[in-house]
Design a protein around this motif. Structure first.
Motif, PDB file in Angstrom:
ATOM      1  N   ILE A  41      -5.062  -9.083  -4.407  1.00 28.38           N
ATOM      2  CA  ILE A  41      -3.678  -8.926  -3.941  1.00 28.38           C
ATOM      3  C   ILE A  41      -2.908  -7.918  -4.790  1.00 28.38           C
ATOM      4  O   ILE A  41      -2.358  -6.939  -4.258  1.00 28.38           O
ATOM      5  N   ARG A  42      -2.853  -8.143  -6.080  1.00 30.17           N
ATOM      6  CA  ARG A  42      -2.053  -7.257  -6.927  1.00 30.17           C
ATOM      7  C   ARG A  42      -2.598  -5.826  -6.982  1.00 30.17           C
ATOM      8  O   ARG A  42      -1.826  -4.872  -6.799  1.00 30.17           O
ATOM      9  N   PRO A  43      -3.894  -5.616  -7.206  1.00 29.08           N
ATOM     10  CA  PRO A  43      -4.394  -4.232  -7.199  1.00 29.08           C
ATOM     11  C   PRO A  43      -4.226  -3.554  -5.836  1.00 29.08           C
ATOM     12  O   PRO A  43      -3.940  -2.359  -5.772  1.00 29.08           O
ATOM     13  N   GLU A 186       8.994  -4.235  -3.407  1.00 27.31           N
ATOM     14  CA  GLU A 186       9.457  -5.601  -3.148  1.00 27.31           C
ATOM     15  C   GLU A 186       8.282  -6.565  -3.014  1.00 27.31           C
ATOM     16  O   GLU A 186       8.339  -7.700  -3.502  1.00 27.31           O
ATOM     17  N   ILE A 187       7.228  -6.120  -2.353  1.00 25.89           N
ATOM     18  CA  ILE A 187       6.049  -6.979  -2.189  1.00 25.89           C
ATOM     19  C   ILE A 187       5.401  -7.247  -3.537  1.00 25.89           C
ATOM     20  O   ILE A 187       5.028  -8.386  -3.852  1.00 25.89           O
ATOM     21  N   ILE A 188       5.267  -6.211  -4.354  1.00 26.62           N
ATOM     22  CA  ILE A 188       4.682  -6.373  -5.685  1.00 26.62           C
ATOM     23  C   ILE A 188       5.519  -7.352  -6.519  1.00 26.62           C
ATOM     24  O   ILE A 188       4.976  -8.245  -7.194  1.00 26.62           O
ATOM     25  N   GLY A 192       4.899 -11.516  -8.483  1.00 23.55           N
ATOM     26  CA  GLY A 192       4.986 -11.562  -9.938  1.00 23.55           C
ATOM     27  C   GLY A 192       4.807 -12.976 -10.471  1.00 23.55           C
ATOM     28  O   GLY A 192       5.052 -13.969  -9.774  1.00 23.55           O
ATOM     29  N   ASP A 193       4.383 -13.078 -11.726  1.00 24.01           N
ATOM     30  CA  ASP A 193       4.097 -14.385 -12.338  1.00 24.01           C
ATOM     31  C   ASP A 193       5.298 -15.322 -12.341  1.00 24.01           C
ATOM     32  O   ASP A 193       5.145 -16.542 -12.307  1.00 24.01           O
ATOM     33  N   GLN A 199       3.267 -19.689  -8.366  1.00 21.39           N
ATOM     34  CA  GLN A 199       3.018 -21.055  -8.830  1.00 21.39           C
ATOM     35  C   GLN A 199       2.483 -21.924  -7.707  1.00 21.39           C
ATOM     36  O   GLN A 199       1.553 -22.721  -7.900  1.00 21.39           O
ATOM     37  N   ALA A 200       3.046 -21.772  -6.519  1.00 26.31           N
ATOM     38  CA  ALA A 200       2.583 -22.548  -5.367  1.00 26.31           C
ATOM     39  C   ALA A 200       1.205 -22.089  -4.913  1.00 26.31           C
ATOM     40  O   ALA A 200       0.353 -22.899  -4.542  1.00 26.31           O
TER      41      ALA A 200
END
Length: 362
Positions: A41-43, A186-188, A192-193, A199-200
């Protein structure tokens, strides 16, 4: 009758206990979700953002000093964005599903050509609202993203971008490119942590709005892949390919036909879903009951991707040639095979019953 009822109840209780024991024995889904977040997801969204920033810079350079060379650079940058977005577009989860971000990045299918008509009208009337990123963001979703940008950069009249008289059209392109940068930012941020979403996402639990159990999390992850593959067939390949009658093929109904990115985007779609399967490590749930199944699925993905890679011509040319059209038919079939592997064999191997609904967790 009472004896029969007692036996049935006993069987149901026994089956429930066995199923609970089986679920407890399965590997926890938490590590799969973490790998999906960190390695996919993040990369993936970072690559979208990098590509969009490159497009923004190339369009800005084109607008500042129009030339054929700079137009070619901007068009190449657009193709890079299409590829990076296609690898992520079937992840229908999280911030991309809020505030119409998904549709603002790519509005498709557009069966009535709404986006093209709106973009053409805006260019013809030199509409000021489309030349600023803030005002463009308030316009129709069909005017904001990749569909609009493709017409601006490749559609009728686009060659004028190499000359100074197309300043309004170029400003429109720059606003749309900047809009893509903002949306990907915005998606990135949404992944974020510090966000409640992460968390969910990482911890299935009672009361969790995403999923309460590992089983529900597996359903959601597998459903992303299955629905994505089905959508590639239904809204991408079948948008232009009529499997029954070649005379009914519709090359100009294909996504990205103007830029020649129809099949490359489908290939990137498949690569993205293959990466989701591999990078998440979801195969761990099938290792005990079907140890070779994941390799079989990877083989099927490779077959489909190689077929797409061999189809390099514009979609109209591919459809007009008997041999390449046969390859398109095979591509459609190859995707269907992957869907079957995941929907039936992998789902069952992962402990999901045959017929399990990947849409609602039932």
């Amino acid at each position: 009758m009472n004896r029969l009822l007692i036996c049935l109840v006993a069987l149901m209780i026994g089956a429930g206990i066995a199923r609970a024991d089986q679920d407890d024995a399965r590997p926890p889904i938490g590590p799969v979700l973490e790998r999906m977040l960190v390695d996919y997801i993040r990369p993936g969204y970072a690559q979208v953002n990098t590509a969009a920033s490159g497009l923004q810079a190339s369009v800005a350079a084109l607008c500042a000093s129009p030339s054929g060379e700079k137009l070619a650079t901007a068009r190449s940058a657009f193709r890079t964005v299409v590829e990076s977005w296609s690898r992520m577009e079937w992840l229908r989860l999280g911030p991309v599903m809020s505030e119409n971000r998904l549709e603002r990045i790519l509005f498709f299918p557009d069966r009535k050509g709404t986006g093209r008509k709106q973009v053409q009208a805006a260019i013809a009337s030199s509409m000021e609202a489309v030349t600023g990123v803030d005002t463009l963001a308030g316009q129709s979703v069909a005017m904001q993203g990749l569909g609009a940008l493709e017409f601006i950069l490749f559609g009728s009249g686009s060659d004028a971008l190499a000359q100074s008289q197309a300043s309004h059209r170029c400003a429109f392109a720059l606003a749309a490119a900047t809009n893509l940068v903002n949306l990907s930012d915005e998606i990135i941020a949404g992944w974020g942590d510090e966000t409640g979403l992460v968390q969910a996402f990482l911890k299935p639990a009672a009361g969790n709005p995403l999923f309460r159990t590992d089983r529900e999390a597996l359903n959601l992850l597998l459903g992303q892949m299955i629905h994505g593959l089905e959508a590639i067939r239904d809204t991408r390949v079948n948008a232009f390919l009529d499997k029954e009658n070649p005379d009914h093929d519709r090359p100009k109904s294909a996504l990205f036909w103007r830029s020649g990115m129809t099949v490359p985007s489908i290939r990137a779609d498949l690569e993205g879903l293959q990466a989701l399967f591999n990078e998440s490590g979801i195969e761990v749930v099938s290792k005990d009951s079907a140890p070779r199944l994941a390799d079989t699925i990877r083989f099927e993905f490779r077959q489909a991707i190689r077929t797409a890679e061999s189809l390099e011509a514009p979609v109209g040319d591919l459809l007009a040639d008997r041999e390449t059209r046969e390859k398109l038919l095979y591509l459609d079939y190859a995707i269907k095979i992957i869907v079957g592997r995941l929907d039936q064999e992998f789902a069952q191997a992962g402990g999901l019953a045959v017929g399990f609904s990947f849409g609602d967790g039932d």
